[in-house]
Write an enzyme that holds these catalytic residues in place. Sequence first.
Site, short mmCIF file in Angstrom:
data_model
loop_
_atom_site.label_atom_id
_atom_site.label_comp_id
_atom_site.label_asym_id
_atom_site.label_seq_id
_atom_site.Cartn_x
_atom_site.Cartn_y
_atom_site.Cartn_z
N TYR A 107 4.03 3.06 12.62
CA TYR A 107 4.10 4.01 11.52
C TYR A 107 4.12 5.41 12.12
O TYR A 107 3.29 5.73 12.97
CB TYR A 107 2.82 4.01 10.67
CG TYR A 107 2.32 2.77 10.08
CD1 TYR A 107 2.37 2.60 8.69
CD2 TYR A 107 1.69 1.79 10.83
CE1 TYR A 107 1.82 1.48 8.10
CE2 TYR A 107 1.15 0.66 10.25
CZ TYR A 107 1.20 0.51 8.89
OH TYR A 107 0.66 -0.59 8.30
N HIS A 124 0.84 -1.19 0.00
CA HIS A 124 0.00 0.00 0.00
C HIS A 124 0.88 1.25 0.00
O HIS A 124 2.01 1.21 0.46
CB HIS A 124 -0.89 0.05 1.25
CG HIS A 124 -1.71 -1.17 1.45
ND1 HIS A 124 -2.04 -1.63 2.70
CD2 HIS A 124 -2.27 -2.04 0.57
CE1 HIS A 124 -2.78 -2.72 2.59
NE2 HIS A 124 -2.93 -3.00 1.30
#
EC number: 5.1.3.13
Length: 176
Positions: A134, A67
Site C-alpha cells: 500500500y 475497508h
Amino acid sequence: MAIEFNTTESTKIKDLKVITPSAFEETRGSIWTSYTTGEVGTLLPKDLFFKHDKFSVSKKNVLRGIHGDHKSWKLVSCVSGSILQVVVDMREDSDTFLQWESFDLGGDNRQMILIPPGLGNAFYVKSDLATYHYKLAYDGDYADADEQFTVKWNDPRINIEWPTTDPILSERDRRL
C-alpha cells in the site's frame, strides 16, 4: 530503459485507475519502476502526496477487507505471490455506489490500482503466500482502523464473486 506508465480508467467505477509500468526484461529477470512523482504522483489531487508505505504478508485463503475511509488515496500492488484485488464504491453520492471491480494482481502482472477515498479495498490470497503493498496519500493524520469503514466481505448488496465461501478473516472482519 525508459520509465513509462500506462494509466487507464476503470470502466466500472468512477475515478478508479489501473496503472501498468513498463518493464525491462532480460536473461536475469526483469526490473520496473512502481512510482515517480512526475507520472504516478500527478494522478493525485493538487497539493496531496504519498506519505507512507505499508506491506502486508498473508497466507493462502486469507481475505482482507472490505475497508476504506473518506480521505486516503491508496496505490496498491502485489509484489510477490498472487491475489484477487477487489475495489467497491462505497460513496453514497456516486452513480457507481455499491458496484465492484476485481483485478488479478501479482505473478507476472505488475499492475497497480489507484484507489480514491470512499472506495472499499479488499483482497483474497490465491498463492501460498502473498506480499501486498500500500502507498498512502492523505491530508492530516492517517485514518487508522478505528476511523475506517468496514463492510462485510460477503455483503449481499454487493454480491462479490469471491473464489471461496470460507476465507480466513481477521477478528475485525468476522465481527460483522
